[in-house]
Write a protein that holds these residues in place. Sequence first.
Motif, mmCIF file in Angstrom:
data_model
loop_
_atom_site.group_PDB
_atom_site.id
_atom_site.type_symbol
_atom_site.label_atom_id
_atom_site.label_comp_id
_atom_site.label_asym_id
_atom_site.label_seq_id
_atom_site.Cartn_x
_atom_site.Cartn_y
_atom_site.Cartn_z
ATOM 1 N N GLU A 210 0.817 -1.210 0.000
ATOM 2 C CA GLU A 210 0.000 0.000 0.000
ATOM 3 C C GLU A 210 0.854 1.265 0.000
ATOM 4 O O GLU A 210 0.321 2.368 0.106
ATOM 5 N N ARG A 211 2.160 1.106 -0.119
ATOM 6 C CA ARG A 211 3.050 2.265 -0.048
ATOM 7 C C ARG A 211 3.775 2.475 -1.371
ATOM 8 O O ARG A 211 3.923 1.566 -2.177
ATOM 9 N N LEU A 212 4.212 3.709 -1.557
ATOM 10 C CA LEU A 212 5.056 4.049 -2.692
ATOM 11 C C LEU A 212 6.477 4.261 -2.183
ATOM 12 O O LEU A 212 6.691 5.040 -1.252
ATOM 13 N N ILE A 213 7.434 3.560 -2.790
ATOM 14 C CA ILE A 213 8.806 3.596 -2.301
ATOM 15 C C ILE A 213 9.758 3.901 -3.457
ATOM 16 O O ILE A 213 9.644 3.325 -4.536
ATOM 17 N N ILE A 214 10.682 4.827 -3.204
ATOM 18 C CA ILE A 214 11.777 5.083 -4.140
ATOM 19 C C ILE A 214 12.951 4.248 -3.651
ATOM 20 O O ILE A 214 13.597 4.583 -2.660
ATOM 21 N N ASP A 215 13.213 3.134 -4.330
ATOM 22 C CA ASP A 215 14.194 2.177 -3.829
ATOM 23 C C ASP A 215 15.609 2.464 -4.299
ATOM 24 O O ASP A 215 16.512 1.660 -4.071
ATOM 25 N N GLN A 216 15.822 3.581 -4.969
ATOM 26 C CA GLN A 216 17.173 3.968 -5.353
ATOM 27 C C GLN A 216 17.617 5.141 -4.491
ATOM 28 O O GLN A 216 16.806 5.976 -4.096
ATOM 29 N N ARG A 217 18.900 5.168 -4.191
ATOM 30 C CA ARG A 217 19.413 6.261 -3.377
ATOM 31 C C ARG A 217 19.400 7.543 -4.206
ATOM 32 O O ARG A 217 19.919 7.599 -5.309
ATOM 33 N N LEU A 218 18.786 8.581 -3.656
ATOM 34 C CA LEU A 218 18.624 9.854 -4.370
ATOM 35 C C LEU A 218 19.094 10.976 -3.461
ATOM 36 O O LEU A 218 18.505 11.230 -2.413
ATOM 37 N N THR A 219 20.170 11.644 -3.822
ATOM 38 C CA THR A 219 20.682 12.738 -3.010
ATOM 39 C C THR A 219 19.885 14.012 -3.268
ATOM 40 O O THR A 219 19.216 14.148 -4.301
ATOM 41 N N HIS A 220 19.961 14.940 -2.329
ATOM 42 C CA HIS A 220 19.270 16.219 -2.510
ATOM 43 C C HIS A 220 19.850 16.993 -3.684
ATOM 44 O O HIS A 220 19.124 17.707 -4.384
ATOM 45 N N GLN A 221 21.151 16.836 -3.932
ATOM 46 C CA GLN A 221 21.751 17.513 -5.078
ATOM 47 C C GLN A 221 21.222 16.939 -6.390
ATOM 48 O O GLN A 221 20.928 17.682 -7.329
ATOM 49 N N GLN A 222 21.082 15.618 -6.464
ATOM 50 C CA GLN A 222 20.521 15.009 -7.672
ATOM 51 C C GLN A 222 19.086 15.464 -7.888
ATOM 52 O O GLN A 222 18.683 15.767 -9.019
ATOM 53 N N LEU A 223 18.321 15.513 -6.799
ATOM 54 C CA LEU A 223 16.939 15.968 -6.909
ATOM 55 C C LEU A 223 16.886 17.420 -7.362
ATOM 56 O O LEU A 223 16.054 17.798 -8.201
ATOM 57 N N ALA A 224 17.788 18.238 -6.833
ATOM 58 C CA ALA A 224 17.848 19.643 -7.255
ATOM 59 C C ALA A 224 18.176 19.760 -8.735
ATOM 60 O O ALA A 224 17.611 20.592 -9.452
#
Length: 234
Positions: free
Chosen positions: A180-194
Amino acid sequence: MRKDYSRARFGIERCMENVERLAHVPLFAGLGEQDLKAIGRHAIGRRYAAGTVIVQEGGPSDTLYVLTSGRVKVYISDEDGAEVILAFLGVDEIFGEMALIDKAPRSASVMTVEPTELLYVPMTAFQDTLVCNSAFAVNLMRLLAGRIRLLNENVKSLALLDVYGRIARVLLNLAKSQGERLIIDQRLTHQQLADMVGSSREMVSRIMKDLERGGYISIENRCIVIAEKLPRGY
């Protein structure tokens, strides 16, 4: 004679390994064993450490790349080194196909973000399969159509959404359903997200803390869990 036999046997074994890998890739879905062998005998496997640039923006176009393990980021950058991440690609995904169609220089760079294995498919094998196999041509058109749609969504996001909205969209696009959950199973840094949303790391960090304090996301074993529907207006 023995050396020639060993070389031939190694070539056959490598071809069959490549065929097994290619059979799982959506681009090659529907191709028969003989078609896969025709590609597999020319494909070459390579391993790379994290942080290796595989394709350089503006570079020559002579290879299709198939990811057999690991993960890469596709990005564009300016002369000062500022980046915009266009996508992350994982196992059974491909890159480099567009340049093989129009023979123009590479439109983006690609770098490994973790240890990665690739299959190199030369231009000649790619083009021969494209000309001779309609299933391959249809799969390629679907792939390109999907990437054009994603590009349209990215342009719409940058034009119409604020940073909160762009972050929410990226998180939802990267997340996978697990129960029932949504999961981002890859490591994602704040810089990559930016780099994906066209903002600063500081702004992204503040927004991620807001979402975590509000109970909309949580961090478990370095994975982002989207616990609830993101609030209206994000």
